[in-house]
Design a protein around this motif. Structure first.
Motif, short mmCIF file in Angstrom:
data_model
loop_
_atom_site.label_atom_id
_atom_site.label_comp_id
_atom_site.label_asym_id
_atom_site.label_seq_id
_atom_site.Cartn_x
_atom_site.Cartn_y
_atom_site.Cartn_z
N LEU A 238 0.83 -1.20 0.00
CA LEU A 238 0.00 0.00 0.00
C LEU A 238 0.87 1.25 0.00
O LEU A 238 1.67 1.45 0.92
N GLN A 239 0.72 2.08 -1.02
CA GLN A 239 1.47 3.32 -1.08
C GLN A 239 0.84 4.35 -0.15
O GLN A 239 -0.37 4.35 0.08
N ALA A 240 1.68 5.24 0.38
CA ALA A 240 1.20 6.23 1.34
C ALA A 240 1.72 7.61 1.03
O ALA A 240 2.89 7.80 0.70
N GLY A 241 0.81 8.59 1.13
CA GLY A 241 1.15 9.99 1.14
C GLY A 241 0.97 10.47 2.58
O GLY A 241 1.84 10.26 3.43
N VAL A 242 -0.19 11.04 2.89
CA VAL A 242 -0.50 11.33 4.30
C VAL A 242 -0.90 10.06 5.03
O VAL A 242 -0.94 10.03 6.26
N GLY A 243 -1.24 9.00 4.27
CA GLY A 243 -1.53 7.71 4.87
C GLY A 243 -2.99 7.31 4.87
O GLY A 243 -3.33 6.20 5.28
N SER A 244 -3.89 8.18 4.39
CA SER A 244 -5.33 7.89 4.49
C SER A 244 -5.74 6.68 3.67
O SER A 244 -6.51 5.83 4.14
N PHE A 245 -5.27 6.59 2.44
CA PHE A 245 -5.61 5.44 1.60
C PHE A 245 -5.10 4.14 2.21
O PHE A 245 -5.83 3.16 2.35
N THR A 264 0.99 -6.51 5.58
CA THR A 264 0.79 -5.21 4.94
C THR A 264 2.07 -4.41 4.94
O THR A 264 2.67 -4.16 5.99
N ILE A 265 2.48 -3.99 3.75
CA ILE A 265 3.73 -3.27 3.56
C ILE A 265 3.41 -1.86 3.07
O ILE A 265 2.75 -1.69 2.04
N ILE A 266 3.83 -0.85 3.82
CA ILE A 266 3.59 0.55 3.47
C ILE A 266 4.77 1.07 2.66
O ILE A 266 5.92 0.95 3.09
N VAL A 267 4.49 1.67 1.52
CA VAL A 267 5.53 2.09 0.58
C VAL A 267 5.44 3.59 0.33
O VAL A 267 4.35 4.13 0.11
N GLU A 268 6.60 4.27 0.35
CA GLU A 268 6.65 5.71 0.13
C GLU A 268 7.87 6.08 -0.71
O GLU A 268 8.86 5.34 -0.74
N PRO A 269 7.83 7.25 -1.37
CA PRO A 269 9.04 7.75 -2.04
C PRO A 269 10.06 8.21 -1.01
O PRO A 269 9.70 8.75 0.04
N SER A 270 11.33 8.03 -1.32
CA SER A 270 12.40 8.39 -0.38
C SER A 270 12.34 9.84 0.06
O SER A 270 12.66 10.16 1.21
N GLU A 271 11.94 10.73 -0.85
CA GLU A 271 11.97 12.17 -0.56
C GLU A 271 10.75 12.66 0.20
O GLU A 271 10.66 13.84 0.54
#
Length: 408
Positions: A238-245, A264-271
């Motif tokens: 699951l990709q996350a920005g603020v995390g809501s999705f 469940t694996i949370i994925v984000e861009p390094s920056e």
């Protein structure tokens, strides 16, 4: 070989341990998600988005199954975000009308007498593109106004698509989180209604409704898997920005399956890895990432976790990963140019990153420990949600046609 120096992970050793103080997920239980889906099914445009099975790729990556939920088909808007925004608008209007959401349909909200009771409203939001387009779309169909602010560096194509839905929209000179603050001030000063998936102290009800709105896509997914005679996923990225999705999907799985939920694996861009940073701080609190947040994954370029989402991600996610942009770019090319027998999927920068991470874990010897920790093997059934299509067509072509952000 791909440079994996910017690939970082941390396992959550507490995710599967019993703790009565863990964040409750009642807002994502079956009754709540069925109510959300009933509301969405009242839209004339509603139909379940495709769930693709990538059998050839699953063999190549040595897992039992890979499913891709393709949200590029959602309501003709090329992204999933409209699910959350439209439901939050529906809940807000129901509350204003002193009605329960179960009494509300999209058609009813369009009735002249309902519009007369509501008066003229202005919905305000900040967005990288997809959320704002969904808010503009919903407001336009309900005969209401919308004002949308976008962070600096936003795609001109995404701005155009928001304006095409009738919104007053502009690109600011601020990063995402400061753009949210601008939208909040504007709403307060102009008697507008802020519809934002970011949450902070004092602003949590509407973000919770948005999270509930996202549950339609995972509800559909599980029905599609069951209808195909398959067992539930063992892993979900699951990709996350603020995390809501991510918190919406994870909350659904916790409510529905408890300890039998998928890893469940949370994925984000390094920056822009604010969830990963929060997990590494080890104090249980959300922590911000500051600065311009430069990443091709515009939908994930968020520096401050949602306070509503963070508790769920902190207490139940099994692993947090941050990765460089090239990981997402590689997956966009993989999906757009599939192995023989697999369907072609047009997935944008924020939609493809989960597959990119899975492929990296399975193919890079240096990441073998990650796969072992997650127990990824030939029996694993992996779910990835492609949350958007080519919402920035020029950027998509730069990556898929021109090889921008190469893997080697």
């Amino acid at each position: 070989m791909m440079d994996i120096a910017a690939f970082h992970y941390i396992a959550n050793e507490q995710a599967r341990k019993a703790n009565p103080d863990k964040t409750q997920v009642r807002s994502m239980d079956r009754q709540a998600t069925e109510q959300v889906k009933r509301f969405h099914k009242s839209f004339p445009e509603y139909e379940p988005t495709p769930l693709h099975s990538l059998k050839a790729l699953s063999r190549k990556l040595n897992v039992g199954a890979i499913w891709i939920k393709d949200e590029s088909y959602r309501f003709g808007l090329n992204a999933f975000k409209v699910l959350g925004g439209s439901y939050a608008v529906g809940k807000y209007l129901a509350k204003r009308l002193n009605m329960d959401i179960s009494e509300i349909t999209f058609e009813k909200l369009q009735m002249p007498e309902i519009k007369e009771r509501l008066g003229e409203l202005t919905f305000v939001t900040a967005t990288d593109g997809n959320h704002g387009r969904g808010i503009a779309w919903a407001a336009n169909r309900l005969g209401q106004k919308s004002v949308v602010f976008m962070p600096k560096g936003s795609s001109a194509a995404r701005l155009y698509n928001i304006r095409k839905e009738g919104a007053e929209a502009s690109i600011t000179e601020l990063n995402y989180d400061d753009t949210v603050r601008l939208a909040n001030r504007y709403a307060a000063e102009h008697n507008g209604v802020l519809i934002q998936d970011s949450a902070w102290e004092g602003y949590e009800e509407i973000p919770t409704w948005i999270m509930q709105g996202y549950s339609t896509l995972i509800n559909e997914t599980m029905e599609q898997i069951k209808a195909d005679g398959q067992n539930a996923p063992t892993h979900v990225f699951l990709q996350a920005g603020v995390g809501s999705f991510a918190a919406s999907v994870l909350g659904y799985y916790v409510a529905e399956f408890g300890d039998d939920r998928p890893a469940t694996i949370i994925v984000e861009p390094s920056e822009a890895a604010c969830i990963y940073k929060s997990a590494t701080e080890n104090d249980g609190k959300p922590h911000a990432v500051t600065g311009d947040l430069p990443t091709i994954m515009a939908g994930l370029a968020c520096g401050e976790p949602s306070t509503v989402a963070w508790g769920i991600l902190r207490d139940y996610a099994d692993m947090y990963i941050s990765c460089p942009d090239a990981v997402s770019a590689k997956a966009m090319r993989m999906l757009g140019n599939p192995l023989p027998g697999d369907p072609q999927i047009i997935s944008g920068e924020s939609g493809a990153v989960g597959l990119g991470v899975l492929s990296l874990i399975q193919e890079e010897q240096a990441l073998r420990e990650v796969g072992e920790r997650l127990q990824l093997n030939e029996k694993s059934r992996v779910l990835i949600i492609s949350t958007e299509g080519d919402t920035d067509p020029e950027g998509y072509r730069d990556i898929v046609w021109n090889g921008k952000y190469p893997s080697f």
